[in-house]
Design a protein around this motif. Structure first.
Motif, mmCIF file in Angstrom:
data_model
loop_
_atom_site.group_PDB
_atom_site.id
_atom_site.type_symbol
_atom_site.label_atom_id
_atom_site.label_comp_id
_atom_site.label_asym_id
_atom_site.label_seq_id
_atom_site.Cartn_x
_atom_site.Cartn_y
_atom_site.Cartn_z
ATOM 1 N N ARG A 60 78.540 -20.980 24.277
ATOM 2 C CA ARG A 60 77.492 -20.108 24.827
ATOM 3 C C ARG A 60 77.329 -20.337 26.332
ATOM 4 N NH1 ARG A 60 75.016 -15.947 22.069
ATOM 5 N NH2 ARG A 60 73.580 -16.164 23.774
ATOM 6 N N LEU B 58 77.739 -17.883 29.447
ATOM 7 C CA LEU B 58 76.694 -17.631 30.447
ATOM 8 C C LEU B 58 77.261 -17.716 31.850
ATOM 9 C CD1 LEU B 58 73.613 -17.366 31.030
ATOM 10 C CD2 LEU B 58 73.556 -19.844 31.135
ATOM 11 N N TRP B 59 78.082 -18.741 32.090
ATOM 12 C CA TRP B 59 78.594 -18.938 33.447
ATOM 13 C C TRP B 59 79.758 -18.024 33.773
ATOM 14 C CZ3 TRP B 59 77.682 -24.563 31.952
ATOM 15 C CH2 TRP B 59 76.385 -24.916 32.305
ATOM 16 N N ASP C 22 79.516 -14.771 32.889
ATOM 17 C CA ASP C 22 78.881 -13.453 32.791
ATOM 18 C C ASP C 22 79.227 -12.733 31.502
ATOM 19 O OD1 ASP C 22 77.776 -13.943 35.161
ATOM 20 O OD2 ASP C 22 79.109 -12.700 36.347
ATOM 21 N N PHE D 36 76.391 -30.676 31.971
ATOM 22 C CA PHE D 36 77.120 -30.766 33.230
ATOM 23 C C PHE D 36 78.626 -30.830 32.982
ATOM 24 C CE2 PHE D 36 78.612 -32.760 37.155
ATOM 25 C CZ PHE D 36 78.050 -31.876 38.052
ATOM 26 N N LEU E 68 79.659 -27.384 32.565
ATOM 27 C CA LEU E 68 79.694 -26.702 33.860
ATOM 28 C C LEU E 68 80.964 -27.065 34.624
ATOM 29 C CD1 LEU E 68 78.322 -24.966 35.951
ATOM 30 C CD2 LEU E 68 77.093 -26.944 36.765
ATOM 31 N N LEU E 69 81.331 -28.344 34.545
ATOM 32 C CA LEU E 69 82.564 -28.778 35.212
ATOM 33 C C LEU E 69 83.751 -28.004 34.669
ATOM 34 C CD1 LEU E 69 82.710 -32.637 35.584
ATOM 35 C CD2 LEU E 69 82.684 -30.909 37.335
ATOM 36 N N ALA F 95 83.718 -25.091 33.392
ATOM 37 C CA ALA F 95 83.677 -23.695 33.814
ATOM 38 C C ALA F 95 84.096 -23.552 35.266
ATOM 39 C CB ALA F 95 82.276 -23.135 33.609
ATOM 40 N N ALA F 96 83.872 -24.607 36.074
ATOM 41 C CA ALA F 96 83.989 -24.422 37.519
ATOM 42 C C ALA F 96 85.281 -24.963 38.118
ATOM 43 C CB ALA F 96 82.807 -25.082 38.215
ATOM 44 N N THR F 97 85.825 -26.031 37.575
ATOM 45 C CA THR F 97 86.877 -26.715 38.313
ATOM 46 C C THR F 97 88.269 -26.331 37.818
ATOM 47 O OG1 THR F 97 86.594 -28.534 36.809
ATOM 48 C CG2 THR F 97 85.521 -28.715 38.927
#
Ligand code: SF4
Ligand code: SF4
Lengths: 182, 326
Positions: free
Chosen positions: B40, B44-45, B47, B283, B286-287, B289-291
């Protein structure tokens, strides 16, 4: 040494910025369309389920010329031609196998009478493959589709159903090849 | 007195047994819950929504997946080394769950109050390497072997900085016991004086449980699925849950070692612990999703040329300060 420090700094800050930017996406609108509840907008020229249209007088447009069948890259249209008492051609059977159709729209492009048209509807799922084969009765609709007011026989230079050559709309009388007068 | 054991001892044994079961169930359930939470949050991250059909907010998706995975064919390739192949996924679950034993969730909720808790943790996380190596070796598959070789190298090198980064914390607390370390943070959380150690520990922890961006062992694009390529059904599920257990474990550790564990005002200690740990679990997601994933040589170079000197420097400076103050 200075270069290395600069590199380390820019690399670290770029990673941190990426993380921050990704996090900010929490507050964006989601792009997903929740399909069954929320229908997507389909433009009128969307290439979906195929229909056979009628002309404004209510007669079938299709003249069973088989051009759509020839144009179809996957050979999924089968047409059998027949004639009525006035000599007008029409399809005896018109069958489209939608389990093979790739919705390319070539049939619509090929059709000289605007009879076959693709519509903005894709909800045709079936559990049985045989149900994907649509017969003429399934395809024929009572409307004119995307081409209102068009009637092939009113503009075509063919004598059919009491209309003789030269009597169609915007059509000149046929040239009398046996006279020398201009 | 029953069988020469006093009532008091029996009571303490029963309490420990109950705590063990609660911790075991709690951590496994938390790891399972991480799966829908991760999907989920990634949604969210990115979109989009992620699974949102089964149950409220898609929370029962994991149950549906679990049922599915139980009914999958549990296939062992005929060319595999059967005994090792079967035992490999059990090892990762075992070592990760063992590590939970020394974590102090609250003042009184520690299963094994070891005075060398940190060493036990490091030992357990080192043993986890065997799971990956066994899986890769017994699969008799090029991709699995490549993946497990990468993992072994990655885990062994990152373990070094993981251990070194913890030395600073140990020096400040003067103890290897995790409960004492939490108690020593009453005045100030370790994250402030030991910030470099925190960053190194977090990165090394990430590499240790091979989460993105350090998921080279299972880099889908190049190695199919890495060491668990040949696994299916519940054995694959165990690797999967093992990975999420790893996230829970590292989050709990970061909370304990650097963020004051159960310490916090107003709310009961357990709630504080849970909130802090949950923050780090998110977190981790999030990592992911981002890196982006580094190349293998970059990973090694980053570890040995950047993290190791910083970790050593951190230990040296902390040691000097501690000596100067005493
Ligand atoms: S849309 Fe393309 S594939 Fe489908 S019937 Fe027409 S020509 Fe054939
Ligand atoms: S649909 Fe059009 S192209 Fe196809 S047979 Fe009928 S008139 Fe010809």
């Amino acid at each position: 040494m200075k270069n290395a420090a600069q590199n380390a700094f820019s690399a670290t800050s770029s990673v941190l910025r990426t993380i921050g930017m990704t996090f900010m996406h929490s507050f964006r609108k989601r792009d997903t369309i929740l399909y069954p509840e929320e229908k997507p907008y389909l433009p009128p020229r969307y290439r979906g389920r195929i229909v056979l249209t009628r002309d404004p007088d209510g007669a079938e447009r299709c003249v069973a010329c088989n051009l759509c069948s020839v144009a179809c890259p996957v050979d999924c249209i089968s047409v059998v031609k027949t004639e009525d008492e006035t000599g007008r051609w029409y399809p005896e059977t018109f069958r489209i196998n939608f389990s093979r159709c790739i919705y390319c729209g070539y049939c619509e492009d090929a059709c000289p009478t605007y009879a076959i048209q693709l519509t903005p509807d894709f909800e045709m799922g079936e559990f049985d493959r045989q149900n994907m084969v649509y017969e003429k009765s399934d395809l024929l609709i009572s409307g004119v589709g995307k081409r209102p007011g068009y009637n092939f026989y009113r503009v075509a230079g063919m004598s059919v159903g009491g209309k003789d050559k030269g009597q169609a709309e915007n059509e000149a009388e046929p040239v009398d090849i046996k006279t020398l007068l201009p | 007195m029953i069988f020469g054991i006093s009532e008091h001892e029996i009571l303490s044994i029963v309490v420990t047994a109950i705590l063990t079961i609660v911790t075991l169930m709690g951590s496994v359930i938390m790891a399972a819950l991480m799966i829908p939470i991760e999907r989920r949050l990634l949604g969210l991250w990115q979109d989009r929504y992620g699974p949102n059909r089964v149950g409220p907010f898609g929370s029962l998706q994991v149950v549906a997946d679990m049922i599915k995975i139980f009914f999958k064919e549990d296939w062992i390739p005929p060319f595999a080394d059967k005994a090792v192949f079967v035992i490999a996924p059990a090892i990762i679950m075992f070592t990760t769950l063992m590590a939970f034993a020394v974590i102090p969730f609250t003042e009184s909720w520690t299963i094994a109050n070891l005075n060398v808790g940190i060493l036990f943790l490091l030992a357990m996380s080192s043993l986890g390497v065997y799971s990956v190596i066994f899986a890769g070796w017994s699969s008799d598959n090029k991709y699995a072997l490549l993946g497990s070789m990468r993992t072994a190298a990655q885990m062994i090198s990152y373990e070094v900085f993981m251990g070194l980064s913890l030395l600073g914390v140990v020096l400040l607390a003067g103890s290897f016991n995790l409960g004492d370390i939490v108690e020593s943070q009453r005045g100030m959380w370790n994250v402030i004086p030991q910030f470099p150690a925190f960053v190194i520990f977090f990165i090394a922890g990430c590499a240790e449980i091979h989460r993105a961006p350090f998921d080279l062992p299972e880099a889908e694009q190049e190695l199919t699925a890495g060491y668990h390529t040949e696994y299916s059904g519940m054995k694959f599920g165990m690797f999967f849950v093992g990975e999420y257990l790893g996230i829970v474990l590292i989050s709990c550790l970061v909370t304990t070692l650097f963020f004051g564990g159960w310490l916090g005002p107003w709310l009961p200690g357990f709630v504080w612990f849970f909130l802090k740990a949950f923050f780090f679990m998110c977190f981790f997601i999030l990592l992911r999703a981002a890196t982006v994933r580094p190349r293998y040589d970059q990973l090694m170079a980053f570890g040995w040329k950047v993290l190791l000197p910083i970790a050593l420097l951190n230990v040296a400076i902390t040691g000097a300060i501690v000596v100067a103050q005493s």
